[in-house]
Design a protein around this motif. Structure first.
Motif, short mmCIF file in Angstrom:
data_model
loop_
_atom_site.label_atom_id
_atom_site.label_comp_id
_atom_site.label_asym_id
_atom_site.label_seq_id
_atom_site.Cartn_x
_atom_site.Cartn_y
_atom_site.Cartn_z
N CYS A 1 0.79 -1.41 -0.08
CA CYS A 1 -0.03 -0.06 0.16
C CYS A 1 0.84 1.16 -0.22
O CYS A 1 1.77 1.18 0.56
CB CYS A 1 -0.83 -0.10 1.20
SG CYS A 1 -2.24 -1.28 1.22
N ILE A 2 0.22 2.26 -0.47
CA ILE A 2 1.08 3.59 -0.64
C ILE A 2 0.18 4.42 0.28
O ILE A 2 -0.97 4.75 -0.12
CB ILE A 2 0.99 4.11 -2.31
CG1 ILE A 2 1.79 2.87 -3.02
CG2 ILE A 2 2.04 5.34 -2.42
CD1 ILE A 2 3.29 2.49 -2.55
N GLY A 3 0.99 5.23 1.10
CA GLY A 3 0.36 6.09 1.98
C GLY A 3 0.34 7.71 1.38
O GLY A 3 1.43 8.22 0.77
N LEU A 4 -0.65 8.49 1.89
CA LEU A 4 -0.71 9.57 1.46
C LEU A 4 -0.16 10.07 -0.03
O LEU A 4 0.59 10.90 -0.33
CB LEU A 4 0.09 10.50 2.35
CG LEU A 4 -0.05 10.75 3.76
CD1 LEU A 4 0.96 11.19 4.72
CD2 LEU A 4 -1.38 11.24 4.22
N ASN A 5 -1.12 9.30 -0.81
CA ASN A 5 -0.44 9.56 -2.42
C ASN A 5 -1.38 10.60 -2.91
O ASN A 5 -1.22 10.52 -4.38
CB ASN A 5 -0.50 8.17 -2.93
CG ASN A 5 0.15 8.30 -4.21
OD1 ASN A 5 1.28 8.91 -4.69
ND2 ASN A 5 -0.05 7.32 -5.24
N TYR A 6 -2.38 11.16 -2.36
CA TYR A 6 -3.30 11.98 -3.20
C TYR A 6 -2.92 13.34 -2.52
O TYR A 6 -2.94 13.59 -1.22
CB TYR A 6 -4.65 11.74 -3.13
CG TYR A 6 -5.13 10.67 -3.94
CD1 TYR A 6 -5.96 10.87 -5.08
CD2 TYR A 6 -4.59 9.02 -3.73
CE1 TYR A 6 -6.32 9.87 -6.09
CE2 TYR A 6 -4.97 8.12 -4.65
CZ TYR A 6 -5.87 8.70 -5.79
OH TYR A 6 -6.37 7.39 -6.76
N SER A 7 -2.60 14.28 -3.26
CA SER A 7 -2.26 15.62 -2.69
C SER A 7 -3.44 16.21 -1.82
O SER A 7 -3.28 16.89 -0.81
CB SER A 7 -2.04 16.53 -3.59
OG SER A 7 -2.89 16.65 -4.84
#
Length: 280
Positions: A75-81
């Motif tokens: 999983c990728i965290g904080l990937n939407y500005s």
């Protein structure tokens, strides 16, 4: 193609969704939607089949996770500005990587179980990327050759376990039922631009998330290349690429799931999910 798995949990069979939205059985051609089936050659062999020649699955069977044999759920965290902004966080200079236990994976319409002791179970609609060919030290230019397709994921999260307890995020992300995946794997050739997909999530009919993969900070091509520097990516591995704004933690006041709630979510072209929330 839209590939899927149907049947009781643990007994799923491989299937294909035809142009009329009906399930066709693939059992005579592949053992499951996993491994070599996800490779370019494996997918090409399925494309060569005439869906009308495949057995029609009658009724409305349960849909299982659209892929199996997943060794890694990354999983990728904080990937939407815009999501980072709502949580008061800054966009990281490199992707935040964490793992979700593969035992969290469930079908797209299976229940969400609130863990014992949980007061902050949250929702996150995400674009899932499914690996089809081993990727190790791949360039951005070649990264997409290793992607089998895409799916909808609800990255269910327990915020207190994730951020208020010591240690890494994984314990807030890995409870049983915290990884609804599907309804189907949409092959890469059917998604013209993975960085321009509207996505949404509702709880009890109220729309909380209404975003687009266009606001992703690190796109699919970059993520596959980046992750392959640190670990090899294998067929069936899933990358959950982050969520747009509108999570429960970002509401004022904060809002979390409770038993009896109904969560619905979807991504344009990739289908939708529906989950009843129960107490675990």
């Amino acid at each position: 193609m839209k590939l899927l798995r149907y049947g009781p949990a643990g007994q799923e069979k491989p299937g294909l969704l035809d142009a009329d939205g009906r399930i066709r059985d693939l059992s005579a051609h592949v053992t499951d939607i996993a491994g070599a089936t996800l490779s370019p050659d494996g997918l090409n062999a399925l494309r060569a089949l005439d869906p009308a020649s495949l057995p029609l699955v009658e009724g409305n069977p349960r849909l299982g996770p659209c892929v199996t044999g997943t060794g890694k759920f990354i999983c990728i965290g904080l990937n939407y500005s815009d999501h980072a902004a709502e949580t008061g966080a800054t966009v990281p200079p490199e992707p935040i990587i964490f793992m979700k236990a593969t035992s969290a994976i469930t079908g797209p319409n299976d229940v969400i179980e609130i863990p014992r002791g949980s007061l902050k179970t949250d929702w996150e609609v995400e674009l899932g990327v499914i690996i089809g060919k081993t990727a190790k030290y791949v360039s951005e230019e070649d990264a997409m050759d290793h992607v089998a397709g895409y799916c909808v994921i609800n990255d269910v999260s327990e915020r207190a376990f994730q951020t208020e307890h010591h240690g890494q995020w994984t314990k807030g992300k890995s409870a049983d039922s915290f990884g609804p995946t599907g309804p189907w794997l949409v092959t890469r050739d059917e998604v013209a631009d993975p960085q321009n997909l509207p996505m949404w999530l509702e709880v009890n009919g109220h729309r909380y998330q209404n975003g687009s993969t266009a606001t992703m900070v690190y796109g699919v091509r970059f993520l596959v290349s980046y992750l392959s520097r640190f670990m090899s990516l294998q067929p069936g591995d899933i990358i959950s690429t982050g969520t747009p704004p509108g999570v429960g933690m970002g509401q004022k006041p904060q809002t979390y799931l409770k038993a009896g709630d109904v969560v619905t979510l979807g991504i344009e072209g990739l289908g939708s999910q529906r989950q009843d929330v129960v107490q675990g």
